[in-house]
Design an enzyme around this catalytic site. Structure first.
Site, PDB file in Angstrom:
ATOM      1  N   ARG A   1      -5.991  39.858  28.055  1.00 29.50           N
ATOM      2  CA  ARG A   1      -4.723  39.871  27.344  1.00 29.50           C
ATOM      3  C   ARG A   1      -4.791  40.962  26.290  1.00 29.50           C
ATOM      4  O   ARG A   1      -5.858  41.239  25.726  1.00 29.50           O
ATOM      5  CB  ARG A   1      -4.435  38.512  26.680  1.00 29.50           C
ATOM      6  CG  ARG A   1      -3.992  37.423  27.636  1.00 29.50           C
ATOM      7  CD  ARG A   1      -2.638  37.723  28.247  1.00 29.50           C
ATOM      8  NE  ARG A   1      -2.130  36.657  29.107  1.00 29.50           N
ATOM      9  CZ  ARG A   1      -2.321  36.589  30.414  1.00 29.50           C
ATOM     10  NH1 ARG A   1      -3.048  37.518  31.017  1.00 29.50           N
ATOM     11  NH2 ARG A   1      -1.800  35.599  31.117  1.00 29.50           N
TER      12      ARG A   1
ATOM     13  N   GLU B   1       4.453  43.787  25.588  1.00 37.63           N
ATOM     14  CA  GLU B   1       4.812  44.081  26.975  1.00 37.63           C
ATOM     15  C   GLU B   1       6.298  43.814  27.185  1.00 37.63           C
ATOM     16  O   GLU B   1       6.797  42.787  26.713  1.00 37.63           O
ATOM     17  CB  GLU B   1       3.969  43.240  27.935  1.00 37.63           C
ATOM     18  CG  GLU B   1       2.493  43.566  27.879  1.00 37.63           C
ATOM     19  CD  GLU B   1       1.662  42.765  28.880  1.00 37.63           C
ATOM     20  OE1 GLU B   1       2.237  41.947  29.647  1.00 37.63           O
ATOM     21  OE2 GLU B   1       0.432  42.960  28.895  1.00 37.63           O
TER      22      GLU B   1
ATOM     23  N   HIS C   1       0.415  45.619  33.886  1.00 35.02           N
ATOM     24  CA  HIS C   1       0.128  44.200  34.138  1.00 35.02           C
ATOM     25  C   HIS C   1       0.250  43.864  35.631  1.00 35.02           C
ATOM     26  O   HIS C   1       0.997  42.973  36.044  1.00 35.02           O
ATOM     27  CB  HIS C   1       1.067  43.302  33.320  1.00 35.02           C
ATOM     28  CG  HIS C   1       0.463  41.967  32.987  1.00 35.02           C
ATOM     29  ND1 HIS C   1       0.652  41.341  31.778  1.00 35.02           N
ATOM     30  CD2 HIS C   1      -0.329  41.136  33.703  1.00 35.02           C
ATOM     31  CE1 HIS C   1       0.024  40.188  31.760  1.00 35.02           C
ATOM     32  NE2 HIS C   1      -0.589  40.041  32.928  1.00 35.02           N
TER      33      HIS C   1
END
Length: 321
Positions: free
Chosen positions: A237, A266, A285
């Site tokens: 993360r 994000e 991602h």
């Protein structure tokens, strides 16, 4: 009357169609078309079940849900879900435990090789008509025979360790609870406290959840312990890394390079300084996204939703609250 499942993330029509093809009888599926709490509160209001992939689910959104029985994470990390609010609202939370271990481990390997060999940089330059050859921003390194430190040694970290065996790597791992000697031998890995791991590793791979303990774990002090020739790979993360400290370390060549699939914000803003570093590989991602894993993961989620619909508990390994 059909029960409603809402996917909170915006979906392309093709992806929504694939999901609907796997729906159990008696359910209908809707999905997000925008981002932001106002939109999420609207679409969750009358849903019986909600699925979140990458969008955060706040207390505001959960309080708008009038009949929600289950909030299901499409993946493993639940740091973007307000669990305390879910408890207060009486909403169960589940995740797809173990569903993405192999895809993420393979992606970690890909990012590692890309960062060690400037693959992404050379690709981008050649696309622009530049034949760089030996004129790269820094030295390139092999993975074979290197020491790899894995921070977080759950299903993903252990799978990554298995993939590394073919490269003859020495594998160190760091986690809260040490494995037994027999388990370590089975994984071909040795426990190391984080300072030792950082000092010894040629590659530091972050495969841990985001918790109070791991938030900001990799900061300037941690990076100062790393070899100048080392690379950092983050598929955990974004919050595990203090991005400003990493940017400085990459700009000054304190470490050789890095690769990131996750970020503190994000989607990554277009003006992020991370996008201007020639020794950093960035991806949006993507680590868990593979065609072969789609049906398996979706059926795992839908199976848990069916259990709740029947008044049964979620699978123990998937239950969060």
């Amino acid at each position: 009357m059909p029960e409603t499942i809402v996917v909170l993330d915006p979906l392309a029509p093709e992806r929504a169609a694939r999901l609907r093809a796997l729906l159990p009888p008696g359910f209908v599926l809707t999905h997000g078309t925008a981002r932001g709490d106002e939109h999420l509160a609207q679409i969750i209001a009358e849903a019986d079940y909600a699925i979140s992939g990458q969008v955060g689910v706040s207390a505001t959104v959960l309080r708008a849900a009038r009949r929600l029985k289950l909030l299901h994470k499409w993946g493993v990390g639940v740091d973007n879900l307000d669990l305390e609010a879910a408890r207060a609202c009486g909403i169960a939370v589940a995740r797809t435990a173990g569903s993405n271990a192999l895809p993420v481990a393979e992606f970690t390997l890909g990012l590692t090789l890309a960062a060690l060999r400037y693959i992404a940089y050379a690709h981008a330059e050649l696309k622009q008509g530049e034949w760089r050859g030996g004129r790269l921003p820094g030295e390139t390194f092999m993975l074979s025979g290197k020491t790899v430190g894995i921070v977080g040694f759950g299903a993903i970290g252990q799978t990554f360790a298995r993939l590394l065996r073919g490269f003859g790597c020495t594998i160190l791992y760091s986690k809260r609870h040490r494995l037994t000697p027999e388990e370590e031998a089975g994984h071909g890995a040795r426990f190391a406290a984080l300072p030792e791991l950082l000092e010894a590793a040629d590659v530091v791979s972050l495969n841990c959840p985001l918790t109070a303990e791991t938030t900001g774990l990799i900061d300037s002090r941690a990076i100062a312990r790393m070899k100048s020739t080392a690379i950092l790979v983050n598929v955990a993360r974004g919050g595990v890394v203090v991005e400003a400290d990493l940017i400085e370390a990459l700009q000054t060549r304190r470490i050789a390079g890095a690769a990131m699939d996750v970020f503190s914000v994000e989607p990554l803003p277009a003006d992020s300084p991370l996008l201007r570093l020639d020794n950093l590989v960035v991806t949006p991602h993507l680590a868990a996204i593979v065609a072969e894993n789609f049906d398996k993961t979706v059926l795992q989620m839908f199976g848990n939703i069916l259990r709740v619909s029947r008044g049964e508990p979620v699978q123990p390994q998937d239950r969060v609250i």
